[in-house]
Design a protein around this motif. Structure first.
Motif, PDB file in Angstrom:
ATOM      1  N   THR A  39      48.652 -19.330  -9.867  1.00  0.00           N
ATOM      2  CA  THR A  39      49.458 -18.705 -10.287  1.00  0.00           C
ATOM      3  C   THR A  39      49.380 -17.605 -10.254  1.00  0.00           C
ATOM      4  O   THR A  39      48.189 -16.762 -10.272  1.00  0.00           O
ATOM      5  N   LEU A  58      54.350 -20.414 -14.138  1.00  0.00           N
ATOM      6  CA  LEU A  58      53.277 -21.197 -14.024  1.00  0.00           C
ATOM      7  C   LEU A  58      53.933 -22.338 -13.845  1.00  0.00           C
ATOM      8  O   LEU A  58      53.305 -23.601 -13.351  1.00  0.00           O
ATOM      9  N   GLU A  59      55.335 -22.320 -13.411  1.00  0.00           N
ATOM     10  CA  GLU A  59      55.935 -23.585 -12.530  1.00  0.00           C
ATOM     11  C   GLU A  59      54.698 -23.673 -11.268  1.00  0.00           C
ATOM     12  O   GLU A  59      54.886 -23.409 -10.998  1.00  0.00           O
ATOM     13  N   LEU A  60      53.650 -25.160 -10.937  1.00  0.00           N
ATOM     14  CA  LEU A  60      53.298 -25.620  -9.873  1.00  0.00           C
ATOM     15  C   LEU A  60      54.671 -26.789  -8.771  1.00  0.00           C
ATOM     16  O   LEU A  60      55.882 -26.817  -9.463  1.00  0.00           O
ATOM     17  N   ALA A  69      45.267 -22.239 -12.329  1.00  0.00           N
ATOM     18  CA  ALA A  69      46.230 -21.342 -13.640  1.00  0.00           C
ATOM     19  C   ALA A  69      44.971 -19.731 -13.904  1.00  0.00           C
ATOM     20  O   ALA A  69      44.587 -20.097 -14.907  1.00  0.00           O
ATOM     21  N   ALA A  86      49.142 -22.079 -20.947  1.00  0.00           N
ATOM     22  CA  ALA A  86      48.582 -22.261 -20.128  1.00  0.00           C
ATOM     23  C   ALA A  86      48.171 -23.545 -19.102  1.00  0.00           C
ATOM     24  O   ALA A  86      48.980 -24.395 -18.164  1.00  0.00           O
ATOM     25  N   SER A  90      51.679 -25.906 -16.856  1.00  0.00           N
ATOM     26  CA  SER A  90      51.205 -26.263 -15.965  1.00  0.00           C
ATOM     27  C   SER A  90      51.141 -27.780 -15.451  1.00  0.00           C
ATOM     28  O   SER A  90      51.197 -28.066 -14.224  1.00  0.00           O
ATOM     29  N   CYS A  92      47.381 -27.448 -14.753  1.00  0.00           N
ATOM     30  CA  CYS A  92      46.897 -27.025 -13.655  1.00  0.00           C
ATOM     31  C   CYS A  92      45.671 -28.301 -13.919  1.00  0.00           C
ATOM     32  O   CYS A  92      45.328 -28.673 -15.319  1.00  0.00           O
TER      33      CYS A  92
END
Length: 323
Positions: A39, A58-60, A69, A86, A90, A92
């Motif tokens: 990100t 933080l959108e994936l 992230a 985060a 996210s 992540c």
């Protein structure tokens, strides 16, 4: 390639770049062979203060796993809390700590590459983040603050001792910003000094640069930044080169323009047409960087306001280049 518990499907990763590597561009790069994307850097202070805009960064994308992230800040407690947020927001697979950003507004707050001047604080940050999250933690930093304070090797050893699962080294000092030449020798010295994976970053603009930097540094992975702007095919072409020894050609101009349009459409879907079109002025021009004689089109791109205008302009561009 393995970073902690995370397996990567390749050796090429997209660098986190503020204002550039948004959801749309990352999605395009994943489609073209990036094995890992990050990100844009996110302020842990903004996350802990529950800033409403920050979580959007933080959108994936559905195709964006594994993903990292990237967070920044300088207070260990805030960094730990923000990193935990985060990771949760996210979904992540990795948390990356930015200790390399050279921007004055970041450095003047004690964040980014300013932390290279305070390794003890940097160690406390890494330890705090590592204890707060359940995913591997990586650290991105530079060769040093300036040519009189090259400390990337010691900094890498500190990061490993503090619990980092991998490090990324940009072969320039903070003082250089993005000028001059990246020092691949410094990255090699880091690779020789630590046992965790090392990601090499700096001056990868063509597919041929990838095997060169891997051979020169001995790094495990390569991070591609500015070279990918307007050229997501850099990943897939370099991947083919690593596998076959042959560099495939770029796709036809019309196909490249279709990809540019799709990137802007994806951005518009996420952040709205107005913002996407303002950003398109930069991104679309990047897609034209390998084609000369288009000055009048580039000027028109810098005035784009609506998707419909982009569609018309791209059709004209295709005809002009085909002619």
């Amino acid at each position: 390639m393995q970073i902690g518990t995370v397996s990567l499907p390749g050796r090429l990763v997209l660098a986190p770049m503020a204002g550039v590597t948004d959801l749309a561009f990352r999605q395009i790069c994943r489609e073209h062979g990036a094995a890992l994307t990050y990100t844009e850097m996110v302020s842990t202070r903004a996350l802990t203060y529950q800033d409403k805009k920050t979580p959007r960064l933080l959108e994936l994308a559905p195709n964006e796993h594994p993903a990292a992230a990237q967070v920044f800040g300088h207070d260990p407690e805030s960094m730990a809390e923000g990193a935990k947020i985060a990771a949760a927001v996210s979904g992540c697979e990795l948390i990356d700590i930015n200790m390399g950003c050279p921007a004055p507004k970041i450095v003047n707050n004690g964040d980014g590459s300013a932390l290279m001047r305070d390794p003890d604080l940097a160690a406390r940050i890494i330890e705090a983040v590592k204890a707060a999250v359940d995913v591997p933690v990586t650290v991105k930093f530079r060769k040093g603050w300036d040519e009189k304070s090259i400390n990337c090797v010691a900094f890498a050893r500190m990061a490993e001792a503090a619990g980092a699962d991998a490090v990324t080294v940009h072969g320039r000092t903070r003082a250089q910003q993005y000028s001059g030449k990246a020092d691949w020798d410094a990255i090699r010295e880091v690779r020789e000094a630590v046992s965790i994976p090392v990601i090499a970053n700096g001056d990868v603009f063509e597919p041929e640069d990838v095997p060169r930097i891997l051979e020169h540094t001995g790094a495990d992975l390569v991070m591609i930044g500015r070279g990918s702007l307007g050229d997501p095919w850099l990943f897939e072409r370099a991947n083919v080169l690593l596998e076959t020894g042959i560099v495939p050609p770029l796709p036809p101009f019309a196909e490249r323009m279709d990809t540019a349009v799709r990137q802007i459409e994806l951005a518009a879907a996420q952040k709205g047409e107005h913002i996407a079109m303002l950003e398109a002025r930069r991104h679309v021009n990047c897609y034209l960087k390998r084609t000369s004689g288009l000055k009048s089109f580039k000027q028109r791109i810098c005035a784009l306001e609506r998707l419909e205008e982009l569609y018309v302009l791209i059709d004209e561009l295709k005809r002009a280049v085909e002619d």
